[in-house]
Design a protein around this motif. Structure first.
Motif, mmCIF file in Angstrom:
data_model
loop_
_atom_site.group_PDB
_atom_site.id
_atom_site.type_symbol
_atom_site.label_atom_id
_atom_site.label_comp_id
_atom_site.label_asym_id
_atom_site.label_seq_id
_atom_site.Cartn_x
_atom_site.Cartn_y
_atom_site.Cartn_z
ATOM 1 N N UNK A 70 28.138 46.574 38.085
ATOM 2 C CA UNK A 70 29.006 45.599 36.826
ATOM 3 C C UNK A 70 29.966 44.879 37.655
ATOM 4 N N UNK A 71 29.958 43.298 37.267
ATOM 5 C CA UNK A 71 30.981 42.290 36.952
ATOM 6 C C UNK A 71 32.074 42.528 35.774
ATOM 7 N N UNK A 98 50.212 40.991 22.067
ATOM 8 C CA UNK A 98 49.488 39.161 21.521
ATOM 9 C C UNK A 98 47.895 39.356 21.580
ATOM 10 N N UNK A 99 47.302 39.676 22.799
ATOM 11 C CA UNK A 99 45.778 38.646 22.981
ATOM 12 C C UNK A 99 45.199 39.854 24.118
ATOM 13 N N UNK A 100 44.100 40.207 23.798
ATOM 14 C CA UNK A 100 43.348 41.337 24.741
ATOM 15 C C UNK A 100 41.472 40.975 24.733
ATOM 16 N N UNK A 101 40.594 40.256 26.458
ATOM 17 C CA UNK A 101 39.936 40.003 25.883
ATOM 18 C C UNK A 101 39.251 40.161 27.254
ATOM 19 N N UNK A 102 37.742 41.089 26.793
ATOM 20 C CA UNK A 102 37.121 41.221 28.160
ATOM 21 C C UNK A 102 35.976 41.153 28.495
ATOM 22 N N UNK A 103 34.936 40.830 29.530
ATOM 23 C CA UNK A 103 33.630 41.543 29.100
ATOM 24 C C UNK A 103 33.356 41.427 30.560
ATOM 25 N N UNK A 104 31.484 42.102 30.538
ATOM 26 C CA UNK A 104 31.076 42.374 31.779
ATOM 27 C C UNK A 104 29.849 41.832 31.617
ATOM 28 N N UNK A 105 29.407 42.302 33.440
ATOM 29 C CA UNK A 105 27.781 41.682 33.303
ATOM 30 C C UNK A 105 27.241 42.673 34.423
ATOM 31 N N UNK A 106 25.542 42.725 34.532
ATOM 32 C CA UNK A 106 25.369 43.269 35.364
ATOM 33 C C UNK A 106 24.527 42.510 36.043
ATOM 34 N N UNK A 107 24.107 43.207 37.572
ATOM 35 C CA UNK A 107 23.902 42.767 39.029
ATOM 36 C C UNK A 107 22.924 41.556 38.593
ATOM 37 N N UNK A 108 22.375 41.104 37.210
ATOM 38 C CA UNK A 108 21.246 40.103 37.096
ATOM 39 C C UNK A 108 21.781 38.465 36.675
ATOM 40 N N UNK A 109 23.709 39.064 36.621
ATOM 41 C CA UNK A 109 23.942 38.161 35.684
ATOM 42 C C UNK A 109 23.592 38.663 34.176
ATOM 43 N N UNK A 110 23.500 39.446 33.224
ATOM 44 C CA UNK A 110 23.186 39.618 32.389
ATOM 45 C C UNK A 110 24.618 39.954 31.297
ATOM 46 N N UNK A 111 24.905 39.376 30.304
ATOM 47 C CA UNK A 111 25.879 39.869 29.706
ATOM 48 C C UNK A 111 25.841 41.801 29.040
#
Length: 290
Positions: A70-71, A98-111
């Motif tokens: 995971x990235x 005030x704000x919070x955002x996050x994201x993750x991707x697998x080894x293939x770059x898929x969200x």
């Protein structure tokens, strides 16, 4: 012309005198201002779990398959508003997300669809008062109605910040001098309870330039034996820099990076992980609270 030369000499002497006599740092909460903090972080993690088919299947049903790569990244923005200190040195405060955002991707770059754990708390304010001698008192939560379990979780998480809010001043420090901070750190473990560490952060003063003091930072993780019966092997390293404003008593920029390789074995289960993390925290004094 003589007056200007004299003024220049006085100012220059003042800068050299501050460097010669040493500087004092106060990283704790300061009264009568609004500080905006922006925290950007990124993590790359590879995790594998072997030997316990039951835990592996439980995770598979949740959509987690091993080995897992995971990235992820996240950004959080807080404000801390403080009032004037009373005669006893007690400082009222309100901290707001005030704000919070996050994201993750697998080894293939898929969200990877993973909810932001802080999203529900945007707009939430925690009110309280702090006295460095007597501790912290939380007065309540404003901005949103929370279920009792979430409210208790917020209060517990905020109370854990007390060491950072109430740090004693450090100094005088001269070039080459250092000081340390100690704080708890929890590492999530797939299928297991989080592993607890003590994080030692060492700051070494490198140079003073005008109103700014520049530090090198070294991180050391010491494992707390919280996994009874588990055999744990770990290597870690971390470093960074810190920029401190001597006039405003504000840590304007803190940049940290660390790596950790870990292997834990308990019963049939063996968990191994490799992690790289970077975090940058920026702080500024804001005239008005949003």
């Amino acid at each position: 012309m003589i007056r200007w030369v004299f003024l220049f000499c006085v100012l220059a002497w003042g800068q050299f005198a501050r460097a010669d006599d040493g500087i004092n740092l106060d990283l704790g909460i300061q009264p009568g201002r609004v500080v905006k903090s922006t925290i950007d972080s990124a993590v790359e993690m590879a995790v594998d779990l072997k030997g316990d088919d039951k835990i592996i299947e439980m995770n598979r049903q949740r959509g987690i398959n091993f080995p897992l790569n995971i990235s992820s990244h996240s950004k959080k923005i807080f404000t801390l508003k403080t009032g004037k200190a009373d005669d006893n040195g007690t400082i009222p405060f309100v901290q707001k997300l005030l704000d919070s955002s996050s994201g993750s991707r697998d080894k293939d770059g898929k969200q990877i669809s993973m909810p932001d754990p802080m999203k529900d708390f945007i707009g939430l304010g925690v009110n309280g008062a702090l006295n460095r001698k007597f501790g912290m008192r939380l007065a309540g939560i404003t901005g949103k109605m929370l279920p009792p379990d979430q409210e208790q979780a917020v209060k517990a998480a905020f109370s854990s910040q007390l060491p950072a809010f109430s740090e004693a001043p450090v100094g005088p420090l001269k070039i080459g001098d250092s000081f340390e901070k100690h704080s708890p750190f929890a590492l999530p473990m797939a299928g297991q309870q989080p592993m607890q560490f003590t994080l030692t952060t060492k700051y070494a003063l490198k140079r003073i330039q005008g109103k700014m003091a520049y530090f090198d930072v070294a991180l050391t993780f010491n494992k707390v034996d919280s996994m009874i019966g588990a055999k744990v092997d770990m290597t870690s390293s971390g470093s960074g820099t810190m920029e401190y404003n001597l006039d405003t008593k504000l840590q304007e920029k803190l940049s940290l990076a660390f790596e950790m390789d870990l292997k834990a074995q308990e019963g049939k289960a063996t968990v191994s992980s490799k992690m790289k993390s970077t975090t940058t925290t920026l702080q500024e004094i804001s005239g008005e609270e949003p």
